[in-house]
Design an enzyme around this catalytic site. Structure first.
Site, mmCIF file in Angstrom:
data_model
loop_
_atom_site.group_PDB
_atom_site.id
_atom_site.type_symbol
_atom_site.label_atom_id
_atom_site.label_comp_id
_atom_site.label_asym_id
_atom_site.label_seq_id
_atom_site.Cartn_x
_atom_site.Cartn_y
_atom_site.Cartn_z
ATOM 1 N N HIS A 15 -4.945 9.801 -11.581
ATOM 2 C CA HIS A 15 -5.746 8.592 -11.804
ATOM 3 C C HIS A 15 -4.770 7.434 -11.958
ATOM 4 C CE1 HIS A 15 -8.582 5.774 -13.464
ATOM 5 N NE2 HIS A 15 -9.560 6.644 -13.346
ATOM 6 N N ARG A 70 -11.221 -1.206 -12.045
ATOM 7 C CA ARG A 70 -10.765 -1.615 -10.701
ATOM 8 C C ARG A 70 -11.977 -1.947 -9.835
ATOM 9 N NH1 ARG A 70 -8.603 2.389 -7.766
ATOM 10 N NH2 ARG A 70 -9.047 3.989 -9.296
#
Ligand SMILES: Cc1cc2nc3c(=O)[nH]c(=O)nc-3n(C[C@H](O)[C@H](O)[C@H](O)COP(=O)(O)OP(=O)(O)OC[C@H]3O[C@@H](n4cnc5c(N)ncnc54)[C@H](O)[C@@H]3O)c2cc1C
Length: 572
Positions: free
Chosen positions: A236, A258
């Site tokens: 991640h 994001r």
């Protein structure tokens, strides 16, 4: 050794284990169902840690075909398409069950429809969530339902070995350790579910819960089962870098940051993702993690060797409102996520690989089922954020129903292979009398080896060195032992068992990574940087034969859609 009989034995109590328990009970309330879990039911594992949410096609402008195509393309055409189809279709049913039957409150739009947010790799915003702490909502409601149904619980009972039937007809049950007393327990069952949740905790930076040490995968390997795609370890991109003094380092800052438009900046404060991918920060996790690794390797880092996540340009108020949990988590570590910058590093998050299985959750061993992160093939080379908890809930439910049907149809208690049982106990007994702290340097070496040589960027030389180091670690661990002391809550003993499994699965990851001589999704070989053409997609299938790990490469069957085609009629 204590022993007990149950119709269905479920190993693990995350989303997969608890859904399996509920659906088996619903299929036949007269069945004796036992959930054995290393931690506490409802409090352990990663489903509880789910932040971002749950992918499901609910909006009329979205479709299960679109969800399917995103999953297949994100998975680099390496997914088993029947498993992926089961995932996206089952998600619709399960999210309704979560809401209407289990009582989860998900966030809503002003018009009353369920709010769905953006996650990377999606062509439509389809992530259902409860703020940014979705897993707590799901696990609390699931646990309440399991408690209410008289399903037996063996909490703080760790499964250590799958035990076969004496006549070789299938699985007879599992050997457990009651961690509260240190006593062995043999649980005999007509059907056993492996749902211990994988979890790549062998890397220096990692996100999964501390109770996960790849126990299920190690047990499956020792039982001779085939595991696929083990080289596919998902990193991640935004693991918190909060210093070596805190367990918070490595924990994840969710993908929605994001998705909402957060920027990644290098040490010089420059936004670098647009130079690597047209989707910039919204590219899939593998792409973003690799770009970050390159920035880090080029030395363009922050003071602690990481990069920065910056949200302030979206407006601090909005960030505080939409990401309350993340803002609080960062504040606990002294960072201002809403108005400032937070140092981040890619962190090992998820194993796409796992036990080979069919859409009905059966495995090659009669009576043994698998669901959730212990299983392989659903996500191919890269799991989309939001598809993990779907995997555990969809296949957990299917496993429950399949096991109930199997028990009714032909399940029977078998006489266990007593020699195998004794050998398993012998294997779990460490030498006593070692000095305290002897395991720490071994864990450090494991972290370092996996991070440096089997991590985001790999090559043959590094992988071969890693395999040598892992073999040495395996031998040293076996000899290391643990201090004298009582067996109840013997943390050194449990840590020794954790490390043994982690080393065993690390060897399998490195071996599969060495066998895949191309780059694909989460697996990047610097000596074979060419992506494998989707038409030639092939998965690794690894199993233990005698003392050695053997890897075969098998072509993916394009059962629903071929590379270059799309179920949506457009080209992919
Ligand atoms: C921080 C974080 C955030 C995430 N966010 C998302 C997200 O937003 N969306 C998404 O889709 N996915 C997310 N994921 C991934 C998701 O959590 C997993 O895909 C999913 O929850 C796995 O479910 P599971 O039931 O297979 O395993 P888990 O939920 O991890 O449960 C495993 C269970 O097995 C038990 N166990 C382990 N070993 C043994 C043993 N030897 N014997 C008995 N029991 C054992 C554990 O105690 C635990 O109860 C996230 C993961 C993490 C770590």
């Amino acid at each position: 050794m204590r022993s007990l009989d149950t119709d269905i034995l479920i190993l693990g109590a995350g989303g997969a284990g608890l859904f399996a328990a509920l659906h088996a009970h619903r299929a036949d309330p007269s069945l004796a169902i036992t959930v054995a879990v290393k931690g506490l039911l409802g409090k352990s594992g990663c489903t509880r840690m789910v932040q971002g949410g749950y992918n499901v096609a609910l909006d009329p402008r979205d479709s299960i075909e679109r969800h399917f195509m995103d999953t297949i393309v994100g998975g680099q055409w390496l997914c088993d398409q029947e498993l992926a189809w089961t995932l996206v279709t089952g998600a619709v049913e399960r999210v309704r069950e979560l809401e209407n039957e289990l009582g989860c409150f998900f966030d809503r739009n002003p018009d009353g429809t369920i709010h769905q947010k953006a996650f990377a790799g999606q062509s439509f915003d389809r992530t259902v969530h409860k703020g940014d702490l979705t897993g707590i909502e799901i696990m609390n409601r699931l646990a309440e339902q399991v408690w209410a149904r008289g399903i037996a619980r063996l909490e703080e009972h760790r499964a250590v070995e799958l035990v076969g039937a004496r006549d070789g007809s299938g699985v007879a049950g599992a050997l457990l350790i009651d961690m509260r007393s240190g006593e062995y327990v043999f649980a005999r069952a007509k059907a056993v579910l492996l749902a211990t949740g994988g979890g790549p905790t062998m890397y220096r930076y990692h996100t999964p819960s501390g109770d996960k040490s790849c126990d299920g995968l190690a047990m499956a390997l020792r039982a001779g089962l085939a595991l696929r795609d083990l080289e596919m370890v998902q990193f991640h991109p935004t693991g918190l870098l909060a210093g070596t003094h805190t367990r918070m380092t490595g924990t994840v800052l969710e993908e929605g940051l994001r998705g909402a438009g957060g920027h990644l900046l290098n040490g010089a404060g420059e936004r670098f993702m647009p130079a690597y991918d047209r989707l910039a920060e919204r590219a899939t996790r593998d792409v973003v993690s690799r770009a970050m690794y390159r920035e880090i390797r080029a030395g363009r880092t922050g003071p602690n060797g990481g990069l920065f996540l910056s949200m302030a340009h979206l407006g601090p108020e909005r960030v505080r409102r939409e990401f309350r949990g993340m803002v609080e988590r960062c504040a606990d570590c002294g960072f201002d996520l809403a108005a400032g910058r937070v140092e981040v590093v890619p962190t090992a998050h998820y194993l796409m690989g796992g036990v080979e299985f069919s859409p009905d959750c059966t495995t090659e061993l009669p009576g043994l089922y698998v669901a959730g992160e212990d299983s392989g093939g659903v996500h191919g080379a890269n799991r989309l954020g939001g598809n993990g908890v779907v995997n555990s809930t969809v296949f957990g439910a299917i496993a429950g129903e399949s096991m109930a049907a199997w028990v009714r149809r032909e399940g029977a208690w078998c006489e266990p292979d007593r020699d195998a049982l004794e050998a398993a106990i012998a294997r779990c007994e460490p030498r006593r009398g070692a000095p305290a702290g002897a395991l720490e340097p071994l864990r450090e070496r494991l972290y370092e080896t996996m991070w440096q040589k089997v991590g985001i960027v790999r090559d043959a030389k590094g992988l071969e060195e890693a395999l040598e180091e892992l073999a040495a670690l395996d031998a040293e661990l076996a000899a290391a032992g643990v201090p004298e002391g009582g067996r109840a809550f013997d943390l050194a003993w449990q840590e020794w068992l954790n490390l043994r499994n982690l080393v065993e699965v690390s060897q399998a990851i490195a071996q599969a990574a060495l066998a895949r001589r191309n780059s694909c999704g989460a697996h990047f070989r610097e000596d074979f940087p060419q992506p494998s053409p989707p038409e030639a997609a092939a998965y690794t299938s690894l199993r233990r034969v005698g003392g050695a790990l053997r890897v075969e490469t098998k072509p993916v069957a394009f059962t629903r859609v071929r590379p270059g085609e799309s179920l949506l009629g457009d080209r992919r």
